[in-house]
Design a protein around this motif. Structure first.
Motif, mmCIF file in Angstrom:
data_model
loop_
_atom_site.group_PDB
_atom_site.id
_atom_site.type_symbol
_atom_site.label_atom_id
_atom_site.label_comp_id
_atom_site.label_asym_id
_atom_site.label_seq_id
_atom_site.Cartn_x
_atom_site.Cartn_y
_atom_site.Cartn_z
ATOM 1 N N ASN A 24 0.806 -1.219 0.000
ATOM 2 C CA ASN A 24 0.000 0.000 0.000
ATOM 3 C C ASN A 24 0.841 1.272 0.000
ATOM 4 N N SER A 25 2.054 1.211 0.529
ATOM 5 C CA SER A 25 2.862 2.417 0.647
ATOM 6 C C SER A 25 3.616 2.752 -0.638
ATOM 7 N N LEU A 26 3.523 1.917 -1.655
ATOM 8 C CA LEU A 26 4.248 2.166 -2.899
ATOM 9 C C LEU A 26 3.615 3.310 -3.680
ATOM 10 N N PRO A 27 4.402 4.050 -4.445
ATOM 11 C CA PRO A 27 3.841 5.135 -5.264
ATOM 12 C C PRO A 27 2.817 4.589 -6.261
ATOM 13 N N LYS A 28 1.780 5.355 -6.511
ATOM 14 C CA LYS A 28 0.760 4.973 -7.481
ATOM 15 C C LYS A 28 1.201 5.446 -8.866
ATOM 16 N N THR A 29 1.471 4.521 -9.734
ATOM 17 C CA THR A 29 1.975 4.839 -11.065
ATOM 18 C C THR A 29 1.214 4.030 -12.096
ATOM 19 N N ARG A 30 1.680 4.113 -13.345
ATOM 20 C CA ARG A 30 1.062 3.323 -14.410
ATOM 21 C C ARG A 30 1.478 1.865 -14.342
ATOM 22 N N TYR A 31 2.423 1.535 -13.459
ATOM 23 C CA TYR A 31 2.877 0.160 -13.295
ATOM 24 C C TYR A 31 2.124 -0.510 -12.150
ATOM 25 N N THR A 32 2.060 -1.848 -12.189
ATOM 26 C CA THR A 32 1.377 -2.574 -11.126
ATOM 27 C C THR A 32 2.154 -2.469 -9.825
ATOM 28 N N ALA A 33 1.453 -2.748 -8.733
ATOM 29 C CA ALA A 33 2.099 -2.691 -7.423
ATOM 30 C C ALA A 33 3.231 -3.710 -7.332
ATOM 31 N N MET B 251 6.232 -2.304 -9.073
ATOM 32 C CA MET B 251 6.842 -1.237 -8.289
ATOM 33 C C MET B 251 7.598 -1.792 -7.084
ATOM 34 N N ALA B 252 7.103 -2.881 -6.506
ATOM 35 C CA ALA B 252 7.827 -3.497 -5.385
ATOM 36 C C ALA B 252 9.187 -4.021 -5.842
ATOM 37 N N ILE B 253 9.219 -4.631 -7.012
ATOM 38 C CA ILE B 253 10.487 -5.122 -7.556
ATOM 39 C C ILE B 253 11.384 -3.955 -7.943
ATOM 40 N N ALA B 254 10.792 -2.911 -8.522
ATOM 41 C CA ALA B 254 11.580 -1.740 -8.912
ATOM 42 C C ALA B 254 12.230 -1.094 -7.695
ATOM 43 N N GLU B 255 11.492 -0.990 -6.591
ATOM 44 C CA GLU B 255 12.069 -0.411 -5.368
ATOM 45 C C GLU B 255 13.254 -1.245 -4.883
ATOM 46 N N GLU C 160 11.506 -13.638 -2.353
ATOM 47 C CA GLU C 160 11.820 -13.567 -0.924
ATOM 48 C C GLU C 160 11.943 -12.127 -0.453
ATOM 49 N N ARG C 161 12.605 -11.272 -1.245
ATOM 50 C CA ARG C 161 12.860 -9.894 -0.831
ATOM 51 C C ARG C 161 11.610 -9.021 -0.895
ATOM 52 N N THR C 162 10.671 -9.365 -1.758
ATOM 53 C CA THR C 162 9.495 -8.506 -1.953
ATOM 54 C C THR C 162 8.219 -9.072 -1.339
ATOM 55 N N SER C 163 8.267 -10.323 -0.850
ATOM 56 C CA SER C 163 7.076 -11.003 -0.292
ATOM 57 C C SER C 163 5.991 -11.211 -1.338
ATOM 58 N N LEU C 164 6.389 -11.264 -2.596
ATOM 59 C CA LEU C 164 5.443 -11.550 -3.676
ATOM 60 C C LEU C 164 5.433 -13.041 -3.962
ATOM 61 N N SER C 165 4.335 -13.515 -4.543
ATOM 62 C CA SER C 165 4.293 -14.905 -4.971
ATOM 63 C C SER C 165 5.172 -15.078 -6.207
ATOM 64 N N ARG C 166 5.529 -16.314 -6.490
ATOM 65 C CA ARG C 166 6.376 -16.589 -7.656
ATOM 66 C C ARG C 166 5.669 -16.176 -8.947
ATOM 67 N N GLU C 167 4.353 -16.398 -8.994
ATOM 68 C CA GLU C 167 3.602 -16.022 -10.188
ATOM 69 C C GLU C 167 3.572 -14.507 -10.368
ATOM 70 N N ASP C 168 3.410 -13.752 -9.256
ATOM 71 C CA ASP C 168 3.411 -12.295 -9.357
ATOM 72 C C ASP C 168 4.775 -11.777 -9.796
ATOM 73 N N VAL C 169 5.837 -12.413 -9.323
ATOM 74 C CA VAL C 169 7.184 -12.016 -9.729
ATOM 75 C C VAL C 169 7.371 -12.227 -11.230
ATOM 76 N N ILE C 170 6.947 -13.386 -11.721
ATOM 77 C CA ILE C 170 7.095 -13.702 -13.146
ATOM 78 C C ILE C 170 6.345 -12.674 -14.000
ATOM 79 N N ASP C 171 5.107 -12.360 -13.613
ATOM 80 C CA ASP C 171 4.309 -11.408 -14.388
ATOM 81 C C ASP C 171 4.895 -10.001 -14.310
ATOM 82 N N ALA C 172 5.379 -9.611 -13.115
ATOM 83 C CA ALA C 172 5.950 -8.276 -12.966
ATOM 84 C C ALA C 172 7.250 -8.140 -13.763
ATOM 85 N N LEU C 173 8.081 -9.185 -13.772
ATOM 86 C CA LEU C 173 9.310 -9.141 -14.570
ATOM 87 C C LEU C 173 8.981 -9.028 -16.052
ATOM 88 N N HIS C 174 7.906 -9.694 -16.472
ATOM 89 C CA HIS C 174 7.482 -9.562 -17.872
ATOM 90 C C HIS C 174 7.058 -8.118 -18.152
#
Length: 401
Positions: free
Chosen positions: A238-247, A250-254, A277-291
């Motif tokens: 919730n504390s991440l900046p609101k941008t055109r990118y998904t949360a 943005m967690a990975i970008a930070e 591990e570092r972002t507390s995201l699921s593996r599927e969310d990481v894969i989609d965010a990296l894409h």
């Protein structure tokens, strides 16, 4: 047998890869040449061109500039444009959905109450009792109603399903579905789904009762109101900046921005498991965010390497500087100061910047092909050993002034 080129051994796969890369560069240079000459007729500003991707299969073109420049690019070249951090909203009048209601004469009363409910809820409804006046051609009016509808509704009952007139109207409705993309809805009343025509067997055919208790869902579906619950916030994002990118992106970008020492290519290297591990995201969310972030990353063989252009895009959210502003200052000094140094370490000393700040500014300019950045091995901690102005630098400064 060892294959050689210019006296040096090489692999066929490496040769093909190099050929594809060279071809992509030629295409990219050609696109830049075509687009970079487009100017704003009032301000004189030029378009800024960014070519993404290393091969023809993933190449894309992004163009930045004033609205007039972007409109000119669309008109002259048919190229789609992308405006950084701005959304160009085009006002358009709200056009209500248009429904053609087909029914059998025996179901006239029910059809009338359905038509009235739709009309009262913002859905322009064609119902024969309202549309056909004395002396008018039935066939012509029906054809007009079906031809202009966005949604064709056939009220299917045990009697209407066998009526030739209803079947003819359904045939015309299917033509609109295939030819114009109109939505065809088989609305059942007292009819089992197993008795639907074959063309409707694979579609959702809602049921309506005599009291119209399910009419609101039909109205919502026609208006495009989603049945899905509202998307809740992602955990701890919730504390991440609101941008055109998904949360998740943005967690990975930070994480990448804070891990980078100098903003160089590859000074942050990771993999999907460590990122999760570092972002507390699921593996599927990481894969989609990296894409989602792939144009700023080099992904392969299980590893993720961050490109220098990544920091040019994302530093602004977590660092006390904005690479786009730094890049404009650097470009303006290159253009205006004849004694301005070309060596990054001298520039950093003049500005009082660390390499971590200067590198994203240089990457920002290089990505837009607005400077000549010379690179070589062992230029660490900088991404190049010399930066010089070009004509594109002057155009860039003029366009951003």
């Amino acid at each position: 047998m060892v294959m050689k080129f210019n006296g040096k051994p090489f692999k066929a796969g490496d040769f093909q890869k190099a050929l594809h890369k060279a071809t992509a560069k030629l295409v990219g240079d050609h696109l830049r040449e075509r687009v970079s000459s487009v100017r704003d007729p009032e301000t004189g500003g030029f378009a800024t061109v960014i070519v993404d991707g290393e091969g023809l299969d993933d190449m894309s073109l992004r163009i930045e500039g004033t609205p007039a420049v972007l409109d000119q690019v669309r008109q002259d070249l048919g190229v789609e444009t992308d405006v950084e951090d701005r959304e160009l909203e085009q006002a358009s009048a709200e056009v209500p959905p248009k429904v053609f209601l087909s029914f059998g004469w025996e179901d006239r009363d029910l059809a009338g109450r359905i038509a009235d409910a739709l009309q009262r809820h913002g859905i322009s409804t064609w119902w024969s009792e309202w549309e056909i006046k004395a002396g008018e051609s039935l066939r012509r009016k029906i054809d007009q109603g079906i031809g202009g509808c966005t949604h064709f509704i056939a009220l299917l009952t045990p009697t209407s399903i066998n009526r030739p007139w209803v079947q003819e109207e359904m045939d015309a409705g299917f033509v609109q579905k295939v030819g114009r993309g109109a939505t065809f809805i088989g609305l059942r009343h007292g009819l089992e789904a197993s008795r639907l025509p074959p063309l409707l067997a694979g579609s959702l055919s809602p049921e309506i009762d005599q009291d119209l208790t399910q009419i609101q869902q039909l109205i919502n579906d026609i208006h495009g109101v989603s049945r899905k619950p509202e998307l809740g916030p992602a955990p701890s994002l919730n504390s991440l900046p609101k941008t055109r990118y998904t949360a998740a992106a943005m967690a990975i970008a930070e994480h990448f921005v804070n891990q980078s020492r100098n903003g160089e290519f590859g000074d942050v290297t990771s993999d999907e498991e460590r990122i999760a591990e570092r972002t507390s995201l699921s593996r599927e969310d990481v894969i989609d965010a990296l894409h989602e972030l792939r144009r700023w990353l080099k992904i392969g063989y299980g590893s993720v390497l961050v490109r220098e252009t990544f920091y040019a895009e994302f530093d602004r959210y977590w660092k006390p500087w904005i690479p786009a502003d730094d890049a404009l200052r650097l470009a303006a000094d290159l253009v205006n100061d004849a004694d301005f140094p070309s060596a990054p370490e001298q520039i950093a000393q003049r500005y009082g910047w660390e390499p971590r700040r200067l590198n994203p500014a240089m990457a920002y300019l290089e990505e837009r092909d607005t400077v000549k950045l010379s690179k070589a091995l062992a230029t660490n901690p900088y991404i190049g050993f010399e930066i010089r102005r070009t004509d594109a630098t002057r155009r860039f400064v003029r366009s951003r002034a």
